[in-house]
Scaffold this motif. Sequence first.
Motif, PDB file in Angstrom:
ATOM      1  N   ALA A 175       9.895   4.677   9.805  1.00 23.85           N
ATOM      2  CA  ALA A 175       8.959   4.921  10.902  1.00 23.85           C
ATOM      3  C   ALA A 175       9.721   5.259  12.189  1.00 23.85           C
ATOM      4  CB  ALA A 175       8.086   3.692  11.116  1.00 23.85           C
ATOM      5  N   LYS A 234       7.823   8.385   8.287  1.00 28.26           N
ATOM      6  CA  LYS A 234       6.455   7.896   8.112  1.00 28.26           C
ATOM      7  C   LYS A 234       5.644   8.295   9.329  1.00 28.26           C
ATOM      8  CE  LYS A 234       7.355   3.613   5.545  1.00 28.26           C
ATOM      9  NZ  LYS A 234       7.282   2.155   5.716  1.00 28.26           N
ATOM     10  N   PRO A 235       4.403   8.635   9.259  1.00 31.06           N
ATOM     11  CA  PRO A 235       3.653   8.831   8.015  1.00 31.06           C
ATOM     12  C   PRO A 235       3.946  10.213   7.417  1.00 31.06           C
ATOM     13  CG  PRO A 235       2.227   8.693   9.982  1.00 31.06           C
ATOM     14  CD  PRO A 235       3.598   8.805  10.452  1.00 31.06           C
ATOM     15  N   PHE A 236       4.062  10.257   6.102  1.00 35.20           N
ATOM     16  CA  PHE A 236       4.436  11.523   5.453  1.00 35.20           C
ATOM     17  C   PHE A 236       3.214  12.159   4.795  1.00 35.20           C
ATOM     18  CE2 PHE A 236       5.433   7.840   2.856  1.00 35.20           C
ATOM     19  CZ  PHE A 236       4.612   8.031   1.767  1.00 35.20           C
ATOM     20  N   GLU A 237       3.341  13.406   4.453  1.00 32.88           N
ATOM     21  CA  GLU A 237       2.271  14.116   3.751  1.00 32.88           C
ATOM     22  C   GLU A 237       2.537  13.949   2.260  1.00 32.88           C
ATOM     23  OE1 GLU A 237      -0.592  15.836   4.652  1.00 32.88           O
ATOM     24  OE2 GLU A 237      -0.746  15.818   2.456  1.00 32.88           O
ATOM     25  N   PRO A 238       1.710  13.125   1.542  1.00 32.14           N
ATOM     26  CA  PRO A 238       2.043  12.760   0.163  1.00 32.14           C
ATOM     27  C   PRO A 238       2.136  13.947  -0.781  1.00 32.14           C
ATOM     28  CG  PRO A 238      -0.125  11.907   0.805  1.00 32.14           C
ATOM     29  CD  PRO A 238       0.495  12.471   2.022  1.00 32.14           C
ATOM     30  N   THR A 239       1.311  14.976  -0.561  1.00 34.14           N
ATOM     31  CA  THR A 239       1.339  16.110  -1.495  1.00 34.14           C
ATOM     32  C   THR A 239       2.633  16.903  -1.370  1.00 34.14           C
ATOM     33  OG1 THR A 239       0.109  17.341   0.140  1.00 34.14           O
ATOM     34  CG2 THR A 239      -1.159  16.399  -1.649  1.00 34.14           C
ATOM     35  N   ARG A 281       2.821   2.996  12.352  1.00 34.03           N
ATOM     36  CA  ARG A 281       3.052   4.082  11.400  1.00 34.03           C
ATOM     37  C   ARG A 281       2.876   3.643   9.951  1.00 34.03           C
ATOM     38  NH1 ARG A 281       7.844   6.670  14.942  1.00 34.03           N
ATOM     39  NH2 ARG A 281       6.598   8.245  15.990  1.00 34.03           N
ATOM     40  N   HIS A 317       0.821  -1.220   0.000  1.00 35.49           N
ATOM     41  CA  HIS A 317       0.000   0.000   0.000  1.00 35.49           C
ATOM     42  C   HIS A 317       0.849   1.261   0.000  1.00 35.49           C
ATOM     43  CE1 HIS A 317      -3.456  -2.530   1.848  1.00 35.49           C
ATOM     44  NE2 HIS A 317      -3.353  -2.689   0.532  1.00 35.49           N
ATOM     45  N   VAL A 318       1.849   1.273   0.855  1.00 36.44           N
ATOM     46  CA  VAL A 318       2.729   2.447   0.912  1.00 36.44           C
ATOM     47  C   VAL A 318       3.415   2.634  -0.438  1.00 36.44           C
ATOM     48  CG1 VAL A 318       4.720   3.486   2.054  1.00 36.44           C
ATOM     49  CG2 VAL A 318       3.058   2.196   3.411  1.00 36.44           C
ATOM     50  N   LYS A 359      -3.259   7.854   5.330  1.00 31.47           N
ATOM     51  CA  LYS A 359      -3.060   9.287   5.134  1.00 31.47           C
ATOM     52  C   LYS A 359      -2.755   9.593   3.668  1.00 31.47           C
ATOM     53  CE  LYS A 359      -0.099  13.080   6.591  1.00 31.47           C
ATOM     54  NZ  LYS A 359      -1.126  14.107   6.826  1.00 31.47           N
ATOM     55  N   ILE A 419       1.104   4.225  -3.022  1.00 31.32           N
ATOM     56  CA  ILE A 419       0.912   5.663  -2.769  1.00 31.32           C
ATOM     57  C   ILE A 419       2.161   6.456  -3.152  1.00 31.32           C
ATOM     58  CG2 ILE A 419       0.612   7.366  -0.924  1.00 31.32           C
ATOM     59  CD1 ILE A 419      -1.285   5.138   0.295  1.00 31.32           C
ATOM     60  N   LEU A 461       2.364   6.697  -6.899  1.00 28.90           N
ATOM     61  CA  LEU A 461       1.394   7.678  -7.383  1.00 28.90           C
ATOM     62  C   LEU A 461       1.900   9.098  -7.177  1.00 28.90           C
ATOM     63  CD1 LEU A 461      -2.079   6.238  -6.321  1.00 28.90           C
ATOM     64  CD2 LEU A 461      -1.318   6.814  -8.644  1.00 28.90           C
ATOM     65  N   CYS A 462       2.368   9.371  -5.986  1.00 27.65           N
ATOM     66  CA  CYS A 462       2.863  10.718  -5.650  1.00 27.65           C
ATOM     67  C   CYS A 462       3.985  11.112  -6.601  1.00 27.65           C
ATOM     68  CB  CYS A 462       3.400  10.770  -4.232  1.00 27.65           C
ATOM     69  SG  CYS A 462       2.141  10.655  -2.987  1.00 27.65           S
ATOM     70  N   LYS A 484       2.542  11.151 -10.375  1.00 30.40           N
ATOM     71  CA  LYS A 484       1.487  12.129 -10.666  1.00 30.40           C
ATOM     72  C   LYS A 484       1.898  13.552 -10.310  1.00 30.40           C
ATOM     73  CE  LYS A 484      -2.112   9.301 -11.722  1.00 30.40           C
ATOM     74  NZ  LYS A 484      -2.999   9.420 -12.863  1.00 30.40           N
ATOM     75  N   ILE A 485       2.538  13.701  -9.151  1.00 26.52           N
ATOM     76  CA  ILE A 485       2.881  15.057  -8.706  1.00 26.52           C
ATOM     77  C   ILE A 485       4.239  15.478  -9.248  1.00 26.52           C
ATOM     78  CG2 ILE A 485       3.224  16.583  -6.698  1.00 26.52           C
ATOM     79  CD1 ILE A 485       1.385  14.635  -5.141  1.00 26.52           C
ATOM     80  N   THR A 542       0.529   5.519   7.222  1.00 20.94           N
ATOM     81  CA  THR A 542       1.108   6.116   6.012  1.00 20.94           C
ATOM     82  C   THR A 542       0.187   5.877   4.818  1.00 20.94           C
ATOM     83  OG1 THR A 542       3.260   5.595   6.923  1.00 20.94           O
ATOM     84  CG2 THR A 542       3.197   6.194   4.602  1.00 20.94           C
ATOM     85  N   SER A 543      -0.317   4.613   4.694  1.00 21.81           N
ATOM     86  CA  SER A 543      -1.196   4.272   3.564  1.00 21.81           C
ATOM     87  C   SER A 543      -2.507   5.037   3.642  1.00 21.81           C
ATOM     88  CB  SER A 543      -1.480   2.773   3.547  1.00 21.81           C
ATOM     89  OG  SER A 543      -0.268   2.067   3.486  1.00 21.81           O
TER      90      SER A 543
END
Lengths: 119, 445
Positions: free
Chosen positions: A81, A98-103, B223, A11-12, B230, A15, A18-19, A22-23, B227-228
């Motif tokens: 983490a 982690k957890p990071f702000e994807p944008t 965490r 999952h990570v 968020k 994401i 994608l980040c 896409k960004i 992460t996923s």
Amino acid sequence: MKILLAEDDHHVAVIMKLCLEKIGQHEVVHAEDGELAVQKAQSQAFDLIILDGMMPKKNGLIVAQEIRGSGQTTPIIFLTAKSDEPAYQTLGTGYIAKPFEPTLICARIEEILASAKGA
Amino acid sequence: MLTLRTRLNLITFCAISAMGWCGFTAAVSGQEYLDLQKQVDESVDLRSNAVWLGGAPYDSTTLKRMQTRRAAIVDETRQAQFSDVLQAYSSRDDKMLRQRIANFMQHEYDISKKATIQVRKARETFLLFACMTAIVPLFGMFIVLLTVNSTVFHGIDRLSRRMMDFLADRYSFQFSQPDANELGDLQRTFNSLAQQVINTMDELKQLDQAKSEFLSIASHELRTPMTSIKGSLSLLGNGIMGKIDDAPLQLIKIAETETDRLIRLINDLLDLAKIEARKLPLASKWCLWDDTLKSTTTGLVGFAHNAGVNIAFDPSPGIEAFIDSDRVQQVLTNLISNAIKFSPRGSTVHVYTGQTKNGHLLINVRDQGPGIAPADQELIFQKFRQGATAENPIVKGTGLGLAIAKALVEEHGGDIGVESEMGKGSAFWFTLPKWRLADGQAVSA
């Protein structure tokens, strides 16, 4: 940029990919564990390597040691983490907690690379 | 080996018995001495009487007196001899009288000679045992003292040394073989006590180890899914995956806000657990105090702007503090963001640096909020305790911020507290003991 992303959590990884795509409009190659990461790092050229701290087979620190051991100077950013591990500071160019702000992740990567160039 | 009590009792018993025996022997020989001396005295008396009879003319009164004297003689042989002398006296035969007196004198002389030797012997025995009666208890006392010194006090000294050793270095403590006496019993008791302490310490060490492992695993396992979650919400909410209608977007934003809150809680909990488990070593070094303050307030500018609150701090140039800057920034962020949260729009949060009476660096964060009731002023530094909530909470707190700030300040050797009056705002303060002026001279230890 062509980026190698070593991350075992599916999952990570999705994401992150994608980040970055896409960004940041980067090209991303994904490795599911430490061993694959070392193989890919040695067979292809990358502009940046992003390593998860805890991975099966080989953890991020060991992967970084092996890549550096083979003489590559590609910047390495850890994804972790546990940000208080001092080895992340010494072995890598920087780390993302982690957890990071994807944008903001692409901006954070630019920031790390810029400060590494400046230093 | 005999117990100490038995040994001391035995020595005392022997000394008292010896003293009793010596006393008894002295008494017996004293009595013997007195008896013999009486015999010698009587012999002298009788001899002088016999001599006197030999030189005096016959007189019936004298005879009568001598007969009374004879009756008092205890010894039968002597009485018979004296009777012979008196018989010769009453017969008025001078020759016979002289002969009888000579015989009597010879007999008495023999007796007396023997008695004199016996008297001397009895006297010597008496004196010897009388002296021993006095010396034996002294000697006994000396032996008791020696025994007490060599066993009791020596043993106590050794035991207390072992206890000090144990206190000084409990892990490398070596047990010695205890003696088979009361002090040995004491040492055995102490040994089992020490063993218990050592076992407990080992258990605690294992627990500590388990706690560290738990923290490490919990940190990673909590965490990674956050992460996923968020990440997904943020990519959706920011329209990166395509445009979303307002109603579902609102739900996504709610989920995002609550995820952020959960992440803060996890971070705070793990931080606090690490501080409490002493797994958060401080990376302290000399830092310019103004730099630490500036980075903190810069980080909070956006937050303050949203709340319509100003942050003002008095610069304190030249001051360096020996701190882990990241951790002290965490404390400052906590206090200043709390102050912002509780401040009315348009007001200012003041941060100023001073000195305590005992020379520690004193940092004050003052707001113009509603103030904190005296009963809450202690509570708010405890885990999950919050005072009255802010009227317009911009960011919900976890109830751990001040507990973490307190733990971090205490790790730096400082104190933390609050002064507040209802309706007049609050002033949170903390102290840092190690600071100096930038020229390198230490102001406080």
